[in-house]
Motif scaffolding. Sequence first.
Motif, short mmCIF file in Angstrom:
data_model
loop_
_atom_site.label_atom_id
_atom_site.label_comp_id
_atom_site.label_asym_id
_atom_site.label_seq_id
_atom_site.Cartn_x
_atom_site.Cartn_y
_atom_site.Cartn_z
N ARG A 1 -13.31 -30.74 30.47
CA ARG A 1 -14.10 -31.72 30.19
C ARG A 1 -13.20 -33.02 30.13
NH1 ARG A 1 -14.85 -34.78 25.58
NH2 ARG A 1 -16.91 -35.18 24.78
N GLN A 2 -12.11 -33.16 29.68
CA GLN A 2 -11.53 -34.33 29.82
C GLN A 2 -11.40 -34.69 31.66
OE1 GLN A 2 -10.80 -36.45 27.63
NE2 GLN A 2 -8.90 -37.75 28.19
N ALA A 3 -11.05 -33.75 32.28
CA ALA A 3 -10.64 -33.73 33.57
C ALA A 3 -12.20 -34.60 34.30
CB ALA A 3 -10.12 -32.57 34.17
N GLN A 4 -13.20 -33.89 34.04
CA GLN A 4 -14.33 -34.29 34.31
C GLN A 4 -14.85 -35.78 34.08
OE1 GLN A 4 -17.20 -31.39 32.49
NE2 GLN A 4 -17.40 -30.30 34.67
N LEU A 5 -14.56 -35.85 32.69
CA LEU A 5 -14.81 -37.36 32.26
C LEU A 5 -13.94 -38.33 33.17
CD1 LEU A 5 -14.94 -36.77 28.57
CD2 LEU A 5 -16.66 -38.04 29.88
N ASN A 6 -12.72 -37.94 33.42
CA ASN A 6 -11.83 -38.88 34.23
C ASN A 6 -12.46 -38.91 35.67
OD1 ASN A 6 -10.20 -39.82 32.10
ND2 ASN A 6 -8.87 -38.02 32.37
N ALA A 7 -12.60 -37.99 36.27
CA ALA A 7 -12.49 -38.05 37.90
C ALA A 7 -13.96 -38.11 38.34
CB ALA A 7 -11.86 -36.50 38.58
N GLN A 8 -15.01 -37.97 37.64
CA GLN A 8 -16.38 -37.78 38.04
C GLN A 8 -16.98 -39.09 37.59
OE1 GLN A 8 -18.05 -34.17 36.29
NE2 GLN A 8 -17.43 -33.25 38.19
N HIS A 9 -16.13 -39.99 36.74
CA HIS A 9 -16.81 -41.38 36.53
C HIS A 9 -15.94 -42.57 37.12
CE1 HIS A 9 -18.42 -38.51 33.80
NE2 HIS A 9 -19.43 -39.25 33.82
N ASN A 10 -15.96 -42.54 38.47
CA ASN A 10 -14.83 -43.55 39.27
C ASN A 10 -15.80 -44.55 39.89
OD1 ASN A 10 -15.70 -42.68 42.12
ND2 ASN A 10 -15.14 -40.59 41.46
N GLY A 11 -15.20 -45.74 40.02
CA GLY A 11 -15.66 -46.80 40.63
C GLY A 11 -15.84 -48.22 39.76
N LEU A 12 -16.61 -48.97 40.10
CA LEU A 12 -17.11 -50.09 39.33
C LEU A 12 -17.86 -50.16 38.38
CD1 LEU A 12 -16.29 -53.47 39.23
CD2 LEU A 12 -18.10 -53.42 40.90
N PHE A 13 -17.59 -50.77 36.90
CA PHE A 13 -18.87 -50.40 36.07
C PHE A 13 -18.67 -51.69 35.30
CE2 PHE A 13 -16.88 -46.43 36.67
CZ PHE A 13 -17.72 -45.41 36.34
N GLU A 14 -19.83 -52.21 35.09
CA GLU A 14 -20.08 -53.24 34.16
C GLU A 14 -20.01 -52.86 32.50
OE1 GLU A 14 -23.43 -56.32 34.48
OE2 GLU A 14 -23.89 -55.56 32.45
N VAL A 15 -18.84 -53.70 31.98
CA VAL A 15 -18.74 -53.29 30.40
C VAL A 15 -19.81 -53.96 29.72
CG1 VAL A 15 -17.12 -53.46 28.46
CG2 VAL A 15 -16.43 -52.73 30.89
#
Length: 648
Positions: free
Chosen positions: A89-103
């Motif tokens: 689950r943690q690996a998915q959260l890290n790797a699959q949400h890559n790129g530029l994000f607006e906070v």
Amino acid sequence: MDKSPFTLDADAAASKSASDHTRASNHAVTDALPFSNRRSFEDAARGFIATIDPLTIHREGSRRPVYDLSGLDFLAGSPPDTVNPSLWRQAQLNAQHNGLFEVTDGIYQVRSFDIANMTLIAGNNGWIVVDPLTSTEASSTALQLANKHLGERPVVAVLYTHSHADHFAGALGVVDPDDAAAGKVEVIAPEHFVDEALSENVLAGNVMNRRATYMYGNLLPPSPAGFVSTGLGAALSMGSTGFVPPNDLICATGETRTIDGIEFEFQMTPGTEAPAEFVFYLPQFKALCMSEITSHHLHNVYTLRGAQVRDALAWSRQINESIDLFGERLEIQFACHHWPIWGREAALEYLRSQRDLYKYIHDQTLRLANHGLNKEEIAEQIELPAELGREFFNRGYYGTVHHNVCAVYVKYLGHFDGNPVNIHKHPPVAAAGRYVEFMGGTDAILDKARASFADGDYRWVAEVVNHVVLVEPEHASARALLADALEQLGYQAESAVWRNFYLSGALELRRELPSETRFRASEGMVRGIPLANLFQAMAVRLNGPAAEGLSLHFNLCFPDIDTRYLMSIENSVLHAFPDRSTAHPTAELTLASLQFKKLMMGITDGATLLGEGELEVKGDLDALTRLTGLFDQFERRFPIVTPHPPRR
Ligand SMILES: [Zn+2]
């Protein structure tokens, strides 16, 4: 006896599937944790603007990418038996949400372009970059992505939140060091940043780097039976590094700066996650950057790559202070790893929970220590209370309760447990020979160990067969059995760090060690090191026995910085005294300070510098050769799971 020179046949050297015991262990995790809670997935995806697909970052002139997430596509599926489902689950959260994000409007993050986040804050004229990643290539790619999608802006300031390389070593990708030196770009860091950054990464650099390859799984192929994550981030970039010293230091909680129109309120948090660290609040955005003090997992009170033990109590106190200072005002909490939390209530709940996580481990370790338990016993016993332990953001993907408990014990009581049998133990290989003999020899041990393996007692197999491998490192079936046991332990581990250690150990038992290369500080790093730190690094490389009986005194003249040093070797100890010289030196060297650094770090040699006219020597010419011969060169890939040759 099936002893053979070290070669494993293809079957023995291959990754194995999960055993029934491992499958059952991983299924139990699925039943124990609230996987239906998908809040983190929503937060990790929120504000997505753009990424690069495939996410592969190259280095000029090198075939091996600096960073590559394209091999992690398999994470799209459900967890295989070879990965702990909580880690998956943690690996998915890290790797699959890559790129530029607006906070929020004005604050952006590039995530999973390296192990850490690069945060970009839009000032009146340009970008304020918080934490320029580990490598030049990763940070420049991240900056380009932001410029492409948010409009091109110059970098007007760089903040290093703390003294770990994943937060500063990529600085050359976002800032020209001359602009920093001239003060054209503000470079802001916490007090003691330079000393701490360099002492962590230079003095013990080689051994930490080697252990870090295990910790971050750099040598493991990405696969369901191999690398899946670092826990702290998708993966670690391996590119060019550099060091741009800060030109402004933050020394006290309550200090403020207005940088390019943006107000910053700082809180010092040293001696917690890193020896030099701050967090900051941005009143205009109601946003709190917790640096690496909080993260979406249990962090390391002790990091297995090796570092000084951290203070769990101070850690908890600092989070509490952040709550006190900013809790009433904040609407967003973000950090230098993982994804933000939006909304005051959710952020405060998270901060309180992380605060209590470290304090629980601290307090309960000492409670049991005061009952007389030693660190192994305490670590085996302590579990988090359900209120803390069922929160995914407190799970041990990076630190574990087990090794953090050991850390608290060591912080207060040191490595010794008080039992005199542990005062003067035989070192591992010497003990292993005796164990193997007492236990009836290799074959008897391996027979019993195979039965333990069949029972799923992999921890015991590892402990026992380790003795055999240390005595007979070429014993193919011992190596294969130890590798198989470590592998199953890796498959079961919830901590990415434990998994990577176990699987890296298995890999190096199944294959020969990768060909040896010598540790070398990068030229960028050498350029940035202050001379005082360089001398300390040299002192660590001085071979004490080789220097025995010598008395060498060098007058060093560095015309470029108008500085002299007296460097002496006596009593097998190297000292460097600034602004001092001796009337009767062994030799006097005149050269540029950078050339001296390169000479001492083994990037160039005396003959080359003399030939190029870069070095002038008065006195005993041979002394320079004798001097450089006194320093050890470190092997980058020294053995870890197999015995190493004796060394003086
Ligand atoms: Zn970090």
